[in-house]
Scaffold this active site. Structure first.
Site, PDB file in Angstrom:
ATOM      1  N   ILE A  86     -28.175 -12.728  -0.287  1.00  0.00           N
ATOM      2  CA  ILE A  86     -27.466 -11.869   0.731  1.00  0.00           C
ATOM      3  C   ILE A  86     -26.176 -12.417   0.956  1.00  0.00           C
ATOM      4  O   ILE A  86     -25.965 -13.450   1.269  1.00  0.00           O
ATOM      5  CB  ILE A  86     -28.381 -12.082   1.998  1.00  0.00           C
ATOM      6  CG1 ILE A  86     -29.709 -11.368   1.787  1.00  0.00           C
ATOM      7  CG2 ILE A  86     -27.796 -11.281   2.873  1.00  0.00           C
ATOM      8  CD1 ILE A  86     -30.041 -10.236   1.075  1.00  0.00           C
ATOM      9  N   LYS A  87     -25.190 -11.555   0.729  1.00  0.00           N
ATOM     10  CA  LYS A  87     -23.785 -11.895   0.887  1.00  0.00           C
ATOM     11  C   LYS A  87     -23.600 -11.541   2.254  1.00  0.00           C
ATOM     12  O   LYS A  87     -23.389 -10.640   2.858  1.00  0.00           O
ATOM     13  CB  LYS A  87     -22.787 -10.909  -0.082  1.00  0.00           C
ATOM     14  CG  LYS A  87     -22.940 -11.166  -1.558  1.00  0.00           C
ATOM     15  CD  LYS A  87     -21.868 -10.678  -2.261  1.00  0.00           C
ATOM     16  CE  LYS A  87     -20.521 -10.572  -1.994  1.00  0.00           C
ATOM     17  NZ  LYS A  87     -19.546 -10.174  -2.773  1.00  0.00           N
TER      18      LYS A  87
END
Length: 226
Positions: A86-87
């Site tokens: 997850i960025k």
């Protein structure tokens, strides 16, 4: 040393994975807009099909508050798979979200990093990858290589299990410098990586070798025809 491609274009990804030692794919909302897939999650699942589980897939949230970031992260993992990184942009709310996601065992790529202290916050919060924006930092008058070098030293000295994934490139020199100053990974557009092979001397060398070979054994008579 890791080469990651910064695109969601399926043809580009297939080409890059076939020809180059690519270990992952990153994306952000602006990159997604460039391709504009009709169904975002179907598209991301197809990327996973292309790259397999052995390569990393990094997908960015769009919420700005920690609660929203965490909620979007859960949706991304539910729709794609639980191996997705997850960025999360390293804002005040973003660091709170990184801490919470890491407490759940979720993989996190800390992104939109412009400053060393911002990177240190992400590092201490437990991020798996930290993405300094090389070209953008340079455009603001700072030296991105100083940031990468200092961050790399801190990771090594304190023994953090974290990788620097340098991002935001306009040319091969920036990619080369990022590795040389301590980045563990880079994520770049496919077009930038292909520039590595655009040197006309490469093709000339191959042509010269072929000319010498065929002058000995006859035109059209390659190694397999001997």
């Amino acid at each position: 040393m890791e080469f990651i491609v910064d695109t969601v274009n399926l043809d580009e990804i297939r080409d890059a994975v076939e020809y180059m030692p690519i270990v992952g794919v990153t994306s952000n909302p602006s990159i997604v807009k460039a391709t504009s897939p009709e169904n975002f999650f179907d598209h991301m699942r197809e990327i996973r099909n292309i790259i397999g589980k052995e390569r990393s897939l990094h997908v960015q949230v769009i919420a700005k508050d920690a609660e929203g970031i965490i909620k979007e992260a859960h949706r991304i993992l539910e729709e794609i798979d639980n191996e997705v990184y997850i960025k999360v942009p390293v804002s005040y709310e973003g660091v709170k979200a990184i801490k919470a996601l890491k407490a759940e065992g979720i993989k996190v790529t800390a992104t939109a990093v412009y400053d060393l202290m911002q990177a240190y916050m992400a590092l201490a919060a437990g991020a798996d990858y930290i993405a300094p924006y090389v070209n953008r930092i340079g455009n603001l008058g700072a030296d991105p290589m100083d940031l990468i070098s200092a961050l790399s030293d801190r990771i090594a000295v304190d023994g953090y299990d974290c990788k620097i994934v340098a991002a935001s490139f306009k040319g091969v020199q920036q990619v080369r410098d990022s590795f040389n100053y301590g980045a563990h990974s880079i994520t770049a557009p496919v077009a930038v990586l292909k520039q590595i092979f655009a040197n006309p001397n490469i093709e000339k060398a191959v042509d010269d070798f072929n000319k010498d070979w065929y002058s000995m054994y006859g035109e059209g008579k390659g190694i397999c025809e001997l």
